[in-house]
Design an enzyme around this catalytic site. Structure first.
Site, PDB file in Angstrom:
ATOM      1  N   ASP A   1     120.496  61.352 124.963  1.00 55.52           N
ATOM      2  CA  ASP A   1     119.889  60.041 125.196  1.00 55.52           C
ATOM      3  C   ASP A   1     120.867  58.891 125.019  1.00 55.52           C
ATOM      4  OD1 ASP A   1     117.501  61.464 125.510  1.00 55.52           O
ATOM      5  OD2 ASP A   1     117.085  61.353 123.362  1.00 55.52           O
TER       6      ASP A   1
ATOM      7  N   HIS B   1     116.382  61.524 131.758  1.00 57.30           N
ATOM      8  CA  HIS B   1     117.407  60.529 132.084  1.00 57.30           C
ATOM      9  C   HIS B   1     116.746  59.330 132.742  1.00 57.30           C
ATOM     10  CE1 HIS B   1     120.781  63.817 132.134  1.00 57.30           C
ATOM     11  NE2 HIS B   1     120.142  63.726 130.983  1.00 57.30           N
TER      12      HIS B   1
HETATM   13  P1  GDP Z   1     120.062  59.873 128.818  1.00 58.52           P
HETATM   14  O1  GDP Z   1     119.213  61.038 128.445  1.00 58.52           O
HETATM   15  O2  GDP Z   1     121.445  59.969 128.261  1.00 58.52           O
HETATM   16  O3  GDP Z   1     120.085  59.585 130.298  1.00 58.52           O
HETATM   17  O4  GDP Z   1     119.403  58.615 128.111  1.00 58.52           O
HETATM   18  P2  GDP Z   1     117.815  58.237 128.094  1.00 58.52           P
HETATM   19  O5  GDP Z   1     117.462  57.678 129.411  1.00 58.52           O
HETATM   20  O6  GDP Z   1     117.020  59.370 127.566  1.00 58.52           O
HETATM   21  O7  GDP Z   1     117.793  57.148 126.952  1.00 58.52           O
HETATM   22  C1  GDP Z   1     118.503  55.949 127.061  1.00 58.52           C
HETATM   23  C2  GDP Z   1     117.486  54.788 126.967  1.00 58.52           C
HETATM   24  O8  GDP Z   1     118.176  53.585 126.777  1.00 58.52           O
HETATM   25  C3  GDP Z   1     116.672  54.599 128.239  1.00 58.52           C
HETATM   26  O9  GDP Z   1     115.402  54.126 127.901  1.00 58.52           O
HETATM   27  C4  GDP Z   1     117.481  53.549 128.993  1.00 58.52           C
HETATM   28  O10 GDP Z   1     116.687  52.804 129.916  1.00 58.52           O
HETATM   29  C5  GDP Z   1     117.938  52.690 127.858  1.00 58.52           C
HETATM   30  N1  GDP Z   1     119.216  52.008 128.041  1.00 58.52           N
HETATM   31  C6  GDP Z   1     120.337  52.468 128.673  1.00 58.52           C
HETATM   32  N2  GDP Z   1     121.355  51.581 128.507  1.00 58.52           N
HETATM   33  C7  GDP Z   1     120.856  50.558 127.773  1.00 58.52           C
HETATM   34  C8  GDP Z   1     121.422  49.360 127.242  1.00 58.52           C
HETATM   35  O11 GDP Z   1     122.590  49.067 127.389  1.00 58.52           O
HETATM   36  N3  GDP Z   1     120.593  48.558 126.503  1.00 58.52           N
HETATM   37  C9  GDP Z   1     119.297  48.855 126.274  1.00 58.52           C
HETATM   38  N4  GDP Z   1     118.580  48.023 125.535  1.00 58.52           N
HETATM   39  N5  GDP Z   1     118.729  49.988 126.752  1.00 58.52           N
HETATM   40  C10 GDP Z   1     119.501  50.819 127.485  1.00 58.52           C
HETATM   41  P1  IMO Z   2     119.065  64.251 127.431  1.00 61.50           P
HETATM   42  O1  IMO Z   2     119.708  64.906 128.629  1.00 61.50           O
HETATM   43  C1  IMO Z   2     117.855  64.516 123.235  1.00 61.50           C
HETATM   44  C2  IMO Z   2     117.215  68.553 121.605  1.00 61.50           C
HETATM   45  C3  IMO Z   2     115.772  68.772 121.212  1.00 61.50           C
HETATM   46  C4  IMO Z   2     115.958  69.776 120.092  1.00 61.50           C
HETATM   47  C5  IMO Z   2     117.107  70.641 120.593  1.00 61.50           C
HETATM   48  C6  IMO Z   2     116.682  71.915 121.286  1.00 61.50           C
HETATM   49  O2  IMO Z   2     117.887  63.417 127.757  1.00 61.50           O
HETATM   50  O3  IMO Z   2     120.074  63.567 126.581  1.00 61.50           O
HETATM   51  P2  IMO Z   2     115.490  72.504 123.573  1.00 61.50           P
HETATM   52  O4  IMO Z   2     114.160  72.083 124.126  1.00 61.50           O
HETATM   53  O5  IMO Z   2     116.638  72.139 124.452  1.00 61.50           O
HETATM   54  O6  IMO Z   2     115.517  73.936 123.167  1.00 61.50           O
HETATM   55  O7  IMO Z   2     115.651  71.658 122.208  1.00 61.50           O
HETATM   56  O8  IMO Z   2     117.816  69.833 121.527  1.00 61.50           O
HETATM   57  N1  IMO Z   2     117.414  68.074 122.990  1.00 61.50           N
HETATM   58  C7  IMO Z   2     117.615  66.793 123.326  1.00 61.50           C
HETATM   59  N2  IMO Z   2     117.608  65.669 122.581  1.00 61.50           N
HETATM   60  N3  IMO Z   2     118.118  64.429 124.542  1.00 61.50           N
HETATM   61  C8  IMO Z   2     118.141  65.538 125.311  1.00 61.50           C
HETATM   62  O9  IMO Z   2     118.486  65.529 126.618  1.00 61.50           O
HETATM   63  C9  IMO Z   2     117.859  66.790 124.712  1.00 61.50           C
HETATM   64  N4  IMO Z   2     117.788  68.064 125.158  1.00 61.50           N
HETATM   65  C10 IMO Z   2     117.529  68.827 124.107  1.00 61.50           C
HETATM   66  O10 IMO Z   2     115.169  67.587 120.765  1.00 61.50           O
HETATM   67  O11 IMO Z   2     116.406  69.130 118.933  1.00 61.50           O
HETATM   68 MG    MG Z   3     117.357  61.456 127.557  1.00 60.02          MG
END
Ligand code: GDP
Ligand code: IMO
Ligand code: MG
Length: 456
Positions: free
Chosen positions: A22, A50
């Protein structure tokens, strides 16, 4: 390096997470996609979430690569991904209903299928692990052993990858297109799974007929997207096209190099690209490591800089730190440069994208972990190290050594040049560059595609 190999190397870029997930990988992949012809997922499955935000519109992608918003690009789900076809079709329908063209999606015939019993098994295993943690072990009459539950997303990821390794009980995407063969194989698979799940306390049993009824229409629906993506990618590269690899999950969740056993079940770093796509590592010329300006983690396992206090709660609220996939509140902590440096080393990162910097505005003093004190190191005095101990038990006992730096109060969400950031924010970025030994190429100051400072 010859001109030709230079050309080859620069054709491929990877975007990878350097923490516990994330970090904002989806945003960076979306941002870079216009310069590439194909965007490729190589690991994980629907455990990933994502987010991409464009002009206030938020898209949450789980299996579909984050380049999908640009028509005319190939969005490839590589062989290293575990695919829940139900989630994939729901995602494609959702995107289609919002006017997104999804005809560029390609799905590897070699990818493995997350079957309904994989999700049931994920759920049962986690439940049993929680229960086992509540049973006092010998010699601990009162204290319960700490739970060994992983806190998975319950998307069936671990059981599906386990079947890939078990082989005889695996189902691949190509099997969705040859129902006769699948039907025969499901006879022994169901016998084995039913025995196993009922021994674990599961109530549901599975029949080949019901699984075929589930699989067949999805195979028909996805048929035109299913291809040999290995040759497709090599043909693309031979034609001089550019490929962007999108990491899911993140380095510290890597099955080999992460905080085992509190990890996911795939190779999450750039090291997973060759096996997860068939493209050799020598082709990857550029690796962008995505780093949140602080730390978050979902699920169980050690997190040395975690802040279970008002600071952590404040960052959680400002950063809206709730899971994109499960909605669970994310654990929050200070930036951990020991962990990020280790993750950068594993990935061979060329530059960093520092994300969510805006969330730190308003905190008087910022802390950054630059070393760990090994409290159980024995001997005289505690040992201080800049190295990341991936052993979860050791990592659970280290004490972070912090550098405290001034914070910044300004709203930076409208800043578009690094030089225009408050000086404390610039110093924070310099601290990261020094700590990781790599320059910052992207700074994100808000969720929207436009809220980005690019220093190419
Ligand atoms: P990923 O799994 O790595 O693609 O990340 P996620 O989408 O799960 O989580 C990142 C969160 O942060 C999302 O809700 C994005 O919309 C948000 N986000 C990304 N960049 C920024 C930023 O620079 N500032 C803020 N406030 N939110 C951001
Ligand atoms: P993105 O791509 C955050 C974590 C789960 C758990 C561990 C194992 O959005 O960054 P699983 O279901 O894969 O067997 O869970 O890994 N986990 C993540 N945490 N972002 C993710 O993906 C994750 N994918 C798996 O929370 O601790
Ligand atoms: Mg994510």
């Amino acid at each position: 390096m010859t001109n030709e190999s230079q050309h080859h190397a620069s054709a491929c870029t990877a975007v990878v997470g350097l923490q516990w997930g994330d970090e904002g990988k989806g945003k960076i992949v979306d941002l870079l996609s216009p310069s590439f012809d194909a965007i490729v997922r190589y690991n994980g499955g629907a455990n990933a979430g994502h987010s991409v935000v464009v002009a206030g519109e938020r898209y949450a992608l789980h299996l579909v690569p984050s380049g999908i918003l640009y028509p005319g690009k190939l969005s490839i789900i590589g062989n290293g991904v575990v695919v829940d076809p139900e989630v994939l079709i729901r995602e494609l329908d959702g995107l289609g209903s919002r006017g997104v063209d999804t005809t560029g999606l390609v799905l590897s015939s070699r990818a493995h299928v997350v079957m309904p019993y994989h999700k049931a098994e994920d759920e049962l295993r986690e439940r049993l692990l929680v229960q086992a943690g509540n049973i006092p072990t010998a010699g601990e009459a009162t204290a319960a052993a700490p739970s060994q539950a992983i806190g998975t997303t319950k998307r069936g990821i671990g059981p599906c990858y386990a079947d890939k390794a078990h082989r005889a009980t695996a189902v691949r995407v190509e099997d969705l297109l040859r129902i006769d063969v699948l039907s025969r194989r499901l006879r022994h698979i169901c016998a084995l799974k039913n025995a196993y799940l009922s021994a674990m306390g599961g109530e549901k049993t599975y029949t080949p007929d019901e699984l075929i009824a589930w699989a067949e229409p999805m195979g028909r629906r996805l048929a035109s997207a299913i291809k040999d993506t290995t040759y497709l990618l090599h043909d693309h590269l031979a034609a001089g096209k550019r490929v962007l690899f999108e990491g899911a999950n993140a380095a510290l969740l890597d099955v080999d190099h992460g905080t085992h056993p509190f990890v996911t079940s795939s190779s999450t770093t750039a090291l997973g690209i060759p096996s997860g796509t068939g493209v050799p590592g020598t082709r990857i010329g550029n690796v962008i490591g995505v780093v949140k300006a602080y730390s978050t983690r979902v699920g169980n396992g050690p997190m040395p800089t975690e802040q279970i206090n008002a600071i952590g709660e404040g960052i959680r609220q400002r950063g809206r730190e709730y899971g994109t996939t499960t909605g669970r509140p994310r654990r929050v902590g200070w930036l951990d440069l020991v962990a990020v440096r280790y993750a950068g080393m594993l990935n061979g990162v060329s530059s960093l994208a520092v994300m969510l910097l805006d969330v730190l505005s308003g905190i008087d003093e910022l802390r950054v972990c630059t070393a760990y004190r090994l409290v159980n190191s024995g001997g005289v005095g505690a040992v201080v190290t800049g190295r990341f101990p991936p052993d979860a038990d050791v990592l659970g006992t280290v004490e972070p050594v912090y550098e405290t730096v001034p914070g910044f109060a300004e709203d930076i969400t409208g800043v578009r040049r690094r030089a225009d950031l408050p000086s404390a924010a610039r110093r924070y970025l310099e601290l990261i560059e020094r700590g990781v030994g790599v320059r910052v190429s992207h700074i994100s100051v808000g969720p929207d595609r436009a809220q980005t400072i690019i220093e190419a």
